[in-house]
Design a protein around this motif. Structure first.
Motif, PDB file in Angstrom:
ATOM      1  N   PRO A  15       0.836  -1.202   0.000  1.00  0.00           N
ATOM      2  CA  PRO A  15       0.000   0.000   0.000  1.00  0.00           C
ATOM      3  C   PRO A  15       0.873   1.255   0.000  1.00  0.00           C
ATOM      4  N   LEU A  16       0.433   2.255  -0.726  1.00  0.00           N
ATOM      5  CA  LEU A  16       1.194   3.497  -0.824  1.00  0.00           C
ATOM      6  C   LEU A  16       0.627   4.534   0.151  1.00  0.00           C
ATOM      7  N   SER A  17       0.957   4.407   1.412  1.00  0.00           N
ATOM      8  CA  SER A  17       0.517   5.368   2.409  1.00  0.00           C
ATOM      9  C   SER A  17       1.700   6.222   2.860  1.00  0.00           C
ATOM     10  N   LEU A  18       2.647   6.410   1.958  1.00  0.00           N
ATOM     11  CA  LEU A  18       3.837   7.174   2.275  1.00  0.00           C
ATOM     12  C   LEU A  18       3.557   8.673   2.186  1.00  0.00           C
ATOM     13  N   GLU A  19       4.307   9.427   2.947  1.00  0.00           N
ATOM     14  CA  GLU A  19       4.209  10.872   2.886  1.00  0.00           C
ATOM     15  C   GLU A  19       4.764  11.349   1.544  1.00  0.00           C
ATOM     16  N   PRO A  20       4.154  12.365   0.935  1.00  0.00           N
ATOM     17  CA  PRO A  20       4.662  12.841  -0.352  1.00  0.00           C
ATOM     18  C   PRO A  20       6.047  13.470  -0.199  1.00  0.00           C
ATOM     19  N   LEU A  21       6.836  13.430  -1.258  1.00  0.00           N
ATOM     20  CA  LEU A  21       8.166  14.037  -1.238  1.00  0.00           C
ATOM     21  C   LEU A  21       8.094  15.553  -1.306  1.00  0.00           C
ATOM     22  N   LEU A  22       7.097  16.066  -2.023  1.00  0.00           N
ATOM     23  CA  LEU A  22       6.944  17.502  -2.215  1.00  0.00           C
ATOM     24  C   LEU A  22       5.571  17.956  -1.746  1.00  0.00           C
ATOM     25  N   VAL A  23       5.526  19.170  -1.194  1.00  0.00           N
ATOM     26  CA  VAL A  23       4.255  19.767  -0.786  1.00  0.00           C
ATOM     27  C   VAL A  23       4.184  21.185  -1.360  1.00  0.00           C
ATOM     28  N   THR A  24       2.980  21.694  -1.482  1.00  0.00           N
ATOM     29  CA  THR A  24       2.817  23.076  -1.940  1.00  0.00           C
ATOM     30  C   THR A  24       3.244  24.022  -0.824  1.00  0.00           C
ATOM     31  N   VAL A  25       3.450  25.271  -1.192  1.00  0.00           N
ATOM     32  CA  VAL A  25       3.793  26.273  -0.180  1.00  0.00           C
ATOM     33  C   VAL A  25       2.649  26.399   0.834  1.00  0.00           C
ATOM     34  N   GLU A  26       1.426  26.325   0.354  1.00  0.00           N
ATOM     35  CA  GLU A  26       0.264  26.406   1.245  1.00  0.00           C
ATOM     36  C   GLU A  26       0.233  25.238   2.234  1.00  0.00           C
ATOM     37  N   GLU A  27       0.531  24.022   1.738  1.00  0.00           N
ATOM     38  CA  GLU A  27       0.562  22.851   2.624  1.00  0.00           C
ATOM     39  C   GLU A  27       1.693  22.984   3.646  1.00  0.00           C
ATOM     40  N   ALA A  28       2.843  23.467   3.209  1.00  0.00           N
ATOM     41  CA  ALA A  28       3.971  23.667   4.124  1.00  0.00           C
ATOM     42  C   ALA A  28       3.610  24.703   5.188  1.00  0.00           C
ATOM     43  N   ALA A  29       2.936  25.759   4.788  1.00  0.00           N
ATOM     44  CA  ALA A  29       2.519  26.796   5.746  1.00  0.00           C
ATOM     45  C   ALA A  29       1.552  26.221   6.774  1.00  0.00           C
ATOM     46  N   ARG A  30       0.620  25.392   6.328  1.00  0.00           N
ATOM     47  CA  ARG A  30      -0.321  24.750   7.266  1.00  0.00           C
ATOM     48  C   ARG A  30       0.418  23.849   8.241  1.00  0.00           C
ATOM     49  N   ARG A  31       1.407  23.103   7.758  1.00  0.00           N
ATOM     50  CA  ARG A  31       2.171  22.216   8.640  1.00  0.00           C
ATOM     51  C   ARG A  31       2.915  22.998   9.713  1.00  0.00           C
ATOM     52  N   LEU A  32       3.380  24.206   9.359  1.00  0.00           N
ATOM     53  CA  LEU A  32       4.137  25.027  10.309  1.00  0.00           C
ATOM     54  C   LEU A  32       3.245  25.996  11.087  1.00  0.00           C
ATOM     55  N   CYS A  33       1.963  26.046  10.737  1.00  0.00           N
ATOM     56  CA  CYS A  33       1.011  26.972  11.370  1.00  0.00           C
ATOM     57  C   CYS A  33       1.456  28.423  11.198  1.00  0.00           C
ATOM     58  N   VAL A  34       1.877  28.753   9.980  1.00  0.00           N
ATOM     59  CA  VAL A  34       2.238  30.127   9.633  1.00  0.00           C
ATOM     60  C   VAL A  34       1.527  30.476   8.335  1.00  0.00           C
ATOM     61  N   GLY A  35       1.580  31.739   7.970  1.00  0.00           N
ATOM     62  CA  GLY A  35       0.946  32.185   6.745  1.00  0.00           C
ATOM     63  C   GLY A  35       1.775  31.825   5.515  1.00  0.00           C
ATOM     64  N   ARG A  36       1.101  31.659   4.404  1.00  0.00           N
ATOM     65  CA  ARG A  36       1.808  31.321   3.174  1.00  0.00           C
ATOM     66  C   ARG A  36       2.690  32.467   2.708  1.00  0.00           C
ATOM     67  N   THR A  37       2.297  33.710   3.025  1.00  0.00           N
ATOM     68  CA  THR A  37       3.110  34.863   2.638  1.00  0.00           C
ATOM     69  C   THR A  37       4.488  34.790   3.281  1.00  0.00           C
ATOM     70  N   LEU A  38       4.535  34.406   4.546  1.00  0.00           N
ATOM     71  CA  LEU A  38       5.817  34.263   5.241  1.00  0.00           C
ATOM     72  C   LEU A  38       6.677  33.213   4.552  1.00  0.00           C
ATOM     73  N   LEU A  39       6.103  32.090   4.182  1.00  0.00           N
ATOM     74  CA  LEU A  39       6.883  31.047   3.525  1.00  0.00           C
ATOM     75  C   LEU A  39       7.348  31.477   2.137  1.00  0.00           C
ATOM     76  N   TYR A  40       6.500  32.183   1.402  1.00  0.00           N
ATOM     77  CA  TYR A  40       6.948  32.686   0.102  1.00  0.00           C
ATOM     78  C   TYR A  40       8.121  33.649   0.282  1.00  0.00           C
ATOM     79  N   GLN A  41       8.108  34.461   1.336  1.00  0.00           N
ATOM     80  CA  GLN A  41       9.239  35.347   1.628  1.00  0.00           C
ATOM     81  C   GLN A  41      10.502  34.545   1.913  1.00  0.00           C
ATOM     82  N   GLN A  42      10.370  33.472   2.687  1.00  0.00           N
ATOM     83  CA  GLN A  42      11.523  32.633   3.010  1.00  0.00           C
ATOM     84  C   GLN A  42      12.080  31.956   1.762  1.00  0.00           C
TER      85      GLN A  42
END
Length: 75
Positions: free
Chosen positions: A7-34
């Protein structure tokens, strides 16, 4: 079970900036700046910007190390 049947229940290798922001509980604007500053590596897949989960984890470790140095009490 063969490799093709696992079964392929592996975590994806890549995430969107929005998904990364949700994981870190920060805004996407901050991540785009980084990303623009080069503090958080990203890749382009076609016209889409993606962040490798491994790079996101390294970014968090970098922040933790920085905070440890900043808030350490001199002896």
């Amino acid at each position: 079970m063969k490799a093709a049947e696992t079964p392929l229940s592996l975590e994806p290798l890549l995430v969107t900036v929005e998904e990364a922001a949700r994981r870190l509980c920060v805004g996407r604007t901050l991540l785009y700046q980084q990303v623009r500053r080069g503090a958080l590596p990203s890749v382009r897949v076609g016209r889409c910007r993606r962040i490798a989960v491994a790079d996101l984890e390294r970014y968090v470790e970098h922040l933790r190390d920085h905070n440890r140095r900043t808030f350490s009490v001199p002896r």
